[in-house]
Design an enzyme around this catalytic site. Structure first.
Site, mmCIF file in Angstrom:
data_model
loop_
_atom_site.group_PDB
_atom_site.id
_atom_site.type_symbol
_atom_site.label_atom_id
_atom_site.label_comp_id
_atom_site.label_asym_id
_atom_site.label_seq_id
_atom_site.Cartn_x
_atom_site.Cartn_y
_atom_site.Cartn_z
ATOM 1 N N THR A 144 0.826 -1.198 0.000
ATOM 2 C CA THR A 144 0.000 0.000 0.000
ATOM 3 C C THR A 144 0.867 1.257 0.000
ATOM 4 O O THR A 144 1.945 1.283 0.621
ATOM 5 C CB THR A 144 -0.949 0.016 1.223
ATOM 6 O OG1 THR A 144 -1.510 1.308 1.357
ATOM 7 C CG2 THR A 144 -0.266 -0.350 2.512
ATOM 8 N N SER A 179 -1.438 3.714 10.263
ATOM 9 C CA SER A 179 -2.397 2.890 11.015
ATOM 10 C C SER A 179 -1.711 1.552 11.276
ATOM 11 O O SER A 179 -0.689 1.234 10.641
ATOM 12 C CB SER A 179 -3.684 2.632 10.205
ATOM 13 O OG SER A 179 -3.458 1.643 9.204
ATOM 14 N N TYR A 181 -2.913 -1.356 10.448
ATOM 15 C CA TYR A 181 -3.024 -2.126 9.201
ATOM 16 C C TYR A 181 -1.870 -1.770 8.252
ATOM 17 O O TYR A 181 -1.192 -2.663 7.726
ATOM 18 C CB TYR A 181 -4.382 -1.852 8.514
ATOM 19 C CG TYR A 181 -4.295 -1.986 7.018
ATOM 20 C CD1 TYR A 181 -4.170 -3.233 6.431
ATOM 21 C CD2 TYR A 181 -4.260 -0.856 6.194
ATOM 22 C CE1 TYR A 181 -4.014 -3.362 5.061
ATOM 23 C CE2 TYR A 181 -4.114 -0.975 4.834
ATOM 24 C CZ TYR A 181 -3.989 -2.221 4.264
ATOM 25 O OH TYR A 181 -3.819 -2.340 2.917
ATOM 26 N N HIS A 182 -1.661 -0.456 8.045
ATOM 27 C CA HIS A 182 -0.588 -0.052 7.129
ATOM 28 C C HIS A 182 0.774 -0.513 7.655
ATOM 29 O O HIS A 182 1.670 -0.852 6.882
ATOM 30 C CB HIS A 182 -0.601 1.469 6.931
ATOM 31 C CG HIS A 182 -1.755 1.975 6.109
ATOM 32 N ND1 HIS A 182 -2.905 2.492 6.671
ATOM 33 C CD2 HIS A 182 -1.957 2.042 4.768
ATOM 34 C CE1 HIS A 182 -3.748 2.862 5.708
ATOM 35 N NE2 HIS A 182 -3.205 2.591 4.544
ATOM 36 N N LYS A 185 1.630 -3.921 6.657
ATOM 37 C CA LYS A 185 2.118 -3.985 5.268
ATOM 38 C C LYS A 185 3.607 -3.654 5.198
ATOM 39 O O LYS A 185 4.333 -4.205 4.380
ATOM 40 C CB LYS A 185 1.321 -2.994 4.402
ATOM 41 C CG LYS A 185 -0.137 -3.362 4.241
ATOM 42 C CD LYS A 185 -0.288 -4.473 3.224
ATOM 43 C CE LYS A 185 -1.719 -4.667 2.838
ATOM 44 N NZ LYS A 185 -1.887 -5.546 1.684
HETATM 45 N N1 USQ Z 1 -11.389 9.965 4.416
HETATM 46 C C1 USQ Z 1 -12.270 11.007 4.611
HETATM 47 N N2 USQ Z 1 -13.596 10.697 4.778
HETATM 48 C C2 USQ Z 1 -14.055 9.426 4.743
HETATM 49 C C3 USQ Z 1 -13.155 8.359 4.547
HETATM 50 C C4 USQ Z 1 -11.812 8.668 4.382
HETATM 51 O O1 USQ Z 1 -11.899 12.193 4.629
HETATM 52 O O2 USQ Z 1 -15.271 9.233 4.903
HETATM 53 C C5 USQ Z 1 -9.954 10.255 4.205
HETATM 54 C C6 USQ Z 1 -9.055 9.517 5.174
HETATM 55 O O3 USQ Z 1 -8.916 10.233 6.377
HETATM 56 C C7 USQ Z 1 -7.770 9.390 4.361
HETATM 57 C C8 USQ Z 1 -8.253 9.295 2.909
HETATM 58 O O4 USQ Z 1 -9.599 9.775 2.916
HETATM 59 O O5 USQ Z 1 -6.999 10.551 4.482
HETATM 60 C C9 USQ Z 1 -8.240 7.874 2.354
HETATM 61 O O6 USQ Z 1 -8.986 7.051 3.223
HETATM 62 P P1 USQ Z 1 -9.538 5.613 2.777
HETATM 63 O O7 USQ Z 1 -10.407 5.125 3.905
HETATM 64 O O8 USQ Z 1 -10.115 5.654 1.412
HETATM 65 O O9 USQ Z 1 -8.191 4.776 2.644
HETATM 66 P P2 USQ Z 1 -7.262 4.057 3.716
HETATM 67 O O10 USQ Z 1 -7.857 3.939 5.061
HETATM 68 O O11 USQ Z 1 -5.910 4.689 3.638
HETATM 69 O O12 USQ Z 1 -7.185 2.575 3.145
HETATM 70 C C10 USQ Z 1 -7.519 2.213 1.801
HETATM 71 C C11 USQ Z 1 -7.710 0.716 1.740
HETATM 72 C C12 USQ Z 1 -6.395 0.050 2.097
HETATM 73 C C13 USQ Z 1 -5.317 0.571 1.165
HETATM 74 C C14 USQ Z 1 -5.225 2.083 1.222
HETATM 75 C C15 USQ Z 1 -4.275 2.702 0.229
HETATM 76 O O13 USQ Z 1 -8.744 0.300 2.609
HETATM 77 O O14 USQ Z 1 -6.540 -1.355 2.019
HETATM 78 O O15 USQ Z 1 -4.076 0.031 1.560
HETATM 79 O O16 USQ Z 1 -6.524 2.620 0.914
HETATM 80 S S1 USQ Z 1 -3.477 4.135 0.870
HETATM 81 O O17 USQ Z 1 -4.488 5.073 1.383
HETATM 82 O O18 USQ Z 1 -2.716 4.765 -0.190
HETATM 83 O O19 USQ Z 1 -2.636 3.695 1.955
#
Ligand code: USQ
Length: 381
Positions: A144, A179, A181-182, A185
């Site tokens: 990720t 997090s 989870y991250h 990874k």
């Molecule tokens: N966010 C909001 N509002 C929401 C949901 C999320 O503002 O209702 C923000 C979060 O705070 C974050 C961003 O949007 O800053 C991305 O959040 P996300 O929930 O879409 O992504 P994340 O929790 O980081 O995890 C997801 C996948 C995970 C993958 C990751 C890629 O669930 O499996 O590894 O995206 S990355 O984000 O590049 O690490």
């Protein structure tokens, strides 16, 4: 090729299964329904029910004429994984079999421990199984972009040259995940890198950003073949959540200032990236790393796009900033390099108004299924 997909029931695993099967690879899939069970326990069901893996495989076979071998079981169990690897003898192993939710990993000590145990034990077992039963197999591991965090310098593609006191060496790019989870990874990457050095494994680590969408070439016209579409706080990724919120008339949940920037990609591009990695494998003794996304957006930019598309559908879409439940930078520098997959031939799908409209049309069909109570519960970091 003989391809073994671990986590074949998931949001990415099932579309990958159909895509590689359609390309005439000999596909076997494994899953233990961990995600389905967690969703049920946490009352966070997807937007529409998805048939179980045996039924999906039958539906796919009726549509395509292609057969898929299915194994249901826990890859933490050595006897089970030994049987899967010795029976399938894979040329390529695609490893999606992890607990993928950052909020779930931060919910409680129990969910943190489950995430740690599952993600690390499965990754370790995959490495041992490759060594014992399929020593020439190429491992494609879903990592990720979140492993890197949001550093104040450009993010390189996995590796960085460091010069120190007149000497230089290439190292893994620094990781500082946001997090648990991250962080698992990051630990997976370290495990793989260790065994690449010890046992000359062939490994590709795909640093993927948040994925959106549900349409692929293989499921067009057959909604029974759609992947899970989660929109809840635990398993929904941000853009999928915003589309559902817009349809439900629920103000879009922008966390904090909304300047959090990430690299996004369409589900169809995940399939392309995995296929390109499979068809152009890493070398023996190589940990090859690609940054897997096609364009970057802040949360505010995504909310604006969804609001605009909502207007097209005569929806009154409100945007509401909520106190950020997560501990993360809300305004930051973000410039990750992502040329490796483009060089292999990736043809990106961009987040156009047509793509957003197609998603919104599908979600509108399931409007009555939306359970507003799972949209925001405020899991604190
Ligand atoms: N966010 C909001 N509002 C929401 C949901 C999320 O503002 O209702 C923000 C979060 O705070 C974050 C961003 O949007 O800053 C991305 O959040 P996300 O929930 O879409 O992504 P994340 O929790 O980081 O995890 C997801 C996948 C995970 C993958 C990751 C890629 O669930 O499996 O590894 O995206 S990355 O984000 O590049 O690490």
């Amino acid at each position: 090729m003989k391809v073994l997909i671990l986590g074949g029931d998931g949001y990415l695993g099932w579309p990958t299964t159909m895509n590689l099967s359609a390309c005439d690879h000999e596909v076997s899939i494994v899953d233990n329904y961990l995600r389905r069970n967690i969703c049920r326990e946490e009352d966070s069901e997807a937007l529409f029910p998805v048939p179980n893996l045996h039924d999906r495989v039958k539906i796919w076979q009726e549509q395509s004429g292609k057969k898929i071998n299915t194994y249901i079981g826990d890859l933490c169990n050595w006897d089970f994984i030994s049987r899967v690897f010795s029976e399938t003898q894979p040329d390529t192993v695609i490893h999606y079999a992890e607990q993928p939710s950052a909020p779930y990993s931060m919910l409680s000590r129990e969910t943190a421990t489950l995430t740690l145990k599952n993600n690390l034990e499965v990754t370790a077992n995959v490495i041992f199984a490759v060594k014992e039963f399929a020593p020439n197999a190429h491992i494609i591991k879903l990592g990720t972009m979140g492993e890197y965090g949001t550093p104040d310098i450009d993010i390189e593609e996995g590796w960085i040259d460091i010069s120190h006191k007149g000497r230089s060496q290439k190292f893994l790019y620094p990781r500082q995940a946001g997090s648990l989870y991250h962080t698992t990874k990051v630990m997976d990457t370290d495990l793989l890198w260790f065994y690449v050095r010890m046992w000359d494994l062939k490994v590709t680590d795909l640093m993927q950003g948040p994925v959106y969408g549900l349409h692929t070439d293989e499921n067009q016209g057959n909604e029974e073949l759609f992947p899970f579409f989660n929109y809840d706080e635990l398993f929904g990724t941000v853009l999928n959540r915003f589309i559902v919120q817009a349809v439900a008339g629920y103000p879009l949940t922008v966390y904090g200032k909304g300047g959090q920037t990430r690299g996004y990609l369409d589900l169809r591009d995940t399939l392309q990236c995995v296929k390109l990695s499979l068809e152009n494998p890493a070398q023996r003794g190589e940990l090859r790393i690609f940054n897997q996304f096609v364009e970057t957006f802040s949360v505010n930019q995504l909310a604006d796009k969804v609001q605009k598309i909502g207007n097209r559908f005569n929806l009154d879409v409100q945007i509401k900033s909520l106190p950020n439940p997560r501990k993360e930078a809300e305004e930051h520098y973000y410039n990750p390099i992502h040329t490796g997959l483009l060089d292999l031939g990736l043809k990106p799908h961009y987040l156009t108004e047509d793509v957003l409209s197609e998603m919104m049309e599908t979600v509108l069909k399931y409007k009555d299924n939306i359970n507003e109570s799972c949209i925001f519960r405020g899991i604190q970091w």
